[in-house]
Write a protein that holds these residues in place. Structure first.
Motif, PDB file in Angstrom:
ATOM      1  N   ARG A 157      11.377   1.919   7.285  1.00 46.03           N
ATOM      2  CA  ARG A 157      11.108   3.225   6.666  1.00 46.03           C
ATOM      3  C   ARG A 157       9.873   3.162   5.774  1.00 46.03           C
ATOM      4  N   LEU A 158       9.745   2.076   4.998  1.00 47.89           N
ATOM      5  CA  LEU A 158       8.587   1.937   4.107  1.00 47.89           C
ATOM      6  C   LEU A 158       7.286   1.823   4.906  1.00 47.89           C
ATOM      7  N   GLU A 199       2.314   7.236   7.427  1.00 46.72           N
ATOM      8  CA  GLU A 199       2.157   8.671   7.155  1.00 46.72           C
ATOM      9  C   GLU A 199       1.200   8.902   5.987  1.00 46.72           C
ATOM     10  N   ARG A 213      12.216  -1.954  13.028  1.00 48.59           N
ATOM     11  CA  ARG A 213      13.463  -1.223  13.318  1.00 48.59           C
ATOM     12  C   ARG A 213      14.222  -1.859  14.471  1.00 48.59           C
ATOM     13  N   ALA A 266      15.954  -2.026   8.271  1.00 48.28           N
ATOM     14  CA  ALA A 266      15.754  -0.585   8.438  1.00 48.28           C
ATOM     15  C   ALA A 266      15.020  -0.001   7.232  1.00 48.28           C
ATOM     16  N   GLY A 267      15.298  -0.523   6.048  1.00 48.28           N
ATOM     17  CA  GLY A 267      14.594  -0.065   4.855  1.00 48.28           C
ATOM     18  C   GLY A 267      13.115  -0.416   4.918  1.00 48.28           C
ATOM     19  N   ARG A 268      12.790  -1.634   5.395  1.00 45.92           N
ATOM     20  CA  ARG A 268      11.388  -2.017   5.535  1.00 45.92           C
ATOM     21  C   ARG A 268      10.710  -1.144   6.583  1.00 45.92           C
ATOM     22  N   ARG A 270       6.803   3.011   7.906  1.00 45.36           N
ATOM     23  CA  ARG A 270       6.551   4.318   8.520  1.00 45.36           C
ATOM     24  C   ARG A 270       5.957   5.281   7.499  1.00 45.36           C
ATOM     25  N   ARG A 271       6.457   5.240   6.278  1.00 44.33           N
ATOM     26  CA  ARG A 271       5.911   6.111   5.228  1.00 44.33           C
ATOM     27  C   ARG A 271       4.481   5.692   4.863  1.00 44.33           C
ATOM     28  N   ARG A 295       2.593   2.161  12.326  1.00 44.57           N
ATOM     29  CA  ARG A 295       3.684   2.785  13.088  1.00 44.57           C
ATOM     30  C   ARG A 295       4.293   1.791  14.074  1.00 44.57           C
ATOM     31  N   ALA A 350       6.394  -0.661  12.080  1.00 38.47           N
ATOM     32  CA  ALA A 350       7.662  -0.038  11.671  1.00 38.47           C
ATOM     33  C   ALA A 350       8.651  -0.027  12.824  1.00 38.47           C
ATOM     34  N   GLU A 351       8.171   0.298  14.019  1.00 35.41           N
ATOM     35  CA  GLU A 351       9.057   0.327  15.180  1.00 35.41           C
ATOM     36  C   GLU A 351       9.568  -1.075  15.510  1.00 35.41           C
TER      37      GLU A 351
END
Length: 362
Positions: free
Chosen positions: A321-322, A328, A240, A317-319, A324-325, A233, A236-237
């Motif tokens: 999202r990946l 999850e 971003r 931004a796509g990376r 972050r997923r 996480r 990902a931040e």
């Protein structure tokens, strides 16, 4: 590509090498569509598969102790569905006496690695925990003092992993183990210090693992998923925010370029204005307005050009999202474990202790 460094720490005989070998087997045999494929490099595969073969062999079934001077870097890489690398995970195997014996040749190397690590797996020998439940506190209060010091650093995720859980299962619950450990000052201090990591409730936890019995690999992967979830996480931040290949250096470079171009544009505008307008207060005010306008236009132009020239085709931004997923997905993998062991979450115990436990821990 983010590099996530996870360091296991624990004394000799606590089960670090067996845990890593079982973890690798769990990644190989219990694949999930939700979690990106995480595979070992050839060196890691050779070492951990050999260890796992000894663990599962007939007879003694346990590998020999790790050599005193051995330090082995282990590497795993996560891949997206399209074959692109998403993130890399680094682990390490070594002789555990380096945290309990003064003057060990790799003690400084380990301490430096822990300081830089994103996460720490503090490995607790289940046989020693069983003795602790029986009232024998000397090992955890004295021998483990070096481990507590290493685990107590802020700025990283900490997971306390109780190995050899088969020795405790049926004899004690995780709640009882947690309460017994909480009475050890070193453990309590390390857990409490780690619980403030980025104000994240999931920054510290207690995980039981057994490498024998049913599905040992699936059990051994739990500490890995548990450590990766919060670290991913953060990655990902970061991806971003930077927005340019995940590199903060690229962002700094764009800032410097914009400042340099803006300074040159302002200089030329002021030179032209001063040359064309008579001297006086009005001319100076006009020159100031012109310089401000030139500054804004130049900076906007540089940033627009930089975005077009340096942003990857799919964008950071796509990376983000990946990643972050992926975080999850690690959380989803832990759902069954959390329902079975609700006492694994230590944050509420060590950061806001109930009154009776607070008196025992101090």
């Amino acid at each position: 590509m983010p590099f996530i460094d996870i360091v296991p720490i624990g004394p000799a005989g606590s089960g670090k090498t067996c845990l890593l070998a079982a973890m690798k087997q769990g990644l190989d045999t219990h694949s999930s569509d939700a979690v990106p494929v995480l595979s070992a490099d050839p060196t890691t595969t050779l070492r951990l598969d050999q260890t796992w073969g000894l663990v599962r062999a007939d007879g003694s079934g346990w590998p020999a102790a790790t050599d005193r001077d051995v330090w082995v870097d282990l590497c795993f890489e996560a891949w997206c569905d399209d074959g692109e690398p998403l993130y890399e995970v680094g682990l390490v195997d070594y002789d555990g006496s380096c945290v309990t014996v003064d003057g060990h040749p790799v003690s400084r190397t380990l301490a430096a690695r822990v300081r830089r690590a994103d996460a720490v797996l503090c490995v607790l020998d289940g046989a020693r925990v069983a003795a602790l439940l029986g009232g024998e506190r000397a090992f955890f209060e004295h021998t483990m003092s070096g481990v507590w010091k290493l685990a107590a650093g802020r700025g990283k995720v900490v997971r306390f992993v109780v190995t050899k859980w088969d020795l405790l299962e049926g004899r004690a619950t995780l709640e009882q183990v947690r309460d017994a450990l909480a009475e050890v000052p070193g453990f309590a201090a390390a857990a409490r210090r780690s619980s403030g990591w980025r104000n994240a409730p999931g920054s510290v936890g207690l995980i039981p693992v057994s490498v024998v019995g049913e599905e040992p690999g699936r059990q051994a992967v739990v500490p890995l998923w548990s450590a990766l979830a919060p670290v991913l996480r953060v990655a990902a931040e970061r991806a971003r925010r930077t927005g340019r290949g995940g590199s903060a250096a690229a962002e700094v470079g764009v800032n410097w370029l914009a400042q340099a171009v803006t300074a040159e544009a302002v200089r030329r505008v002021l030179h032209r204005v001063v040359g064309e307008v008579p001297e006086g207060r009005g001319a100076r005010r006009y020159a100031g307005f012109a310089a401000a306008g030139a500054s804004m236009l130049a900076e906007a132009a540089v940033r627009t050009w930089s975005d077009r020239a340096t942003r990857p085709a799919h964008g950071q931004a796509g990376r983000a999202r990946l990643l972050r997923r992926a975080a999850e997905a690690c959380q989803w993998e832990l759902d069954g474990f959390r329902h079975r062991f609700p006492a694994s979450a230590l944050h509420g115990v060590v950061s806001s202790l109930p009154t009776p436990l607070r008196r025992r821990v101090g």
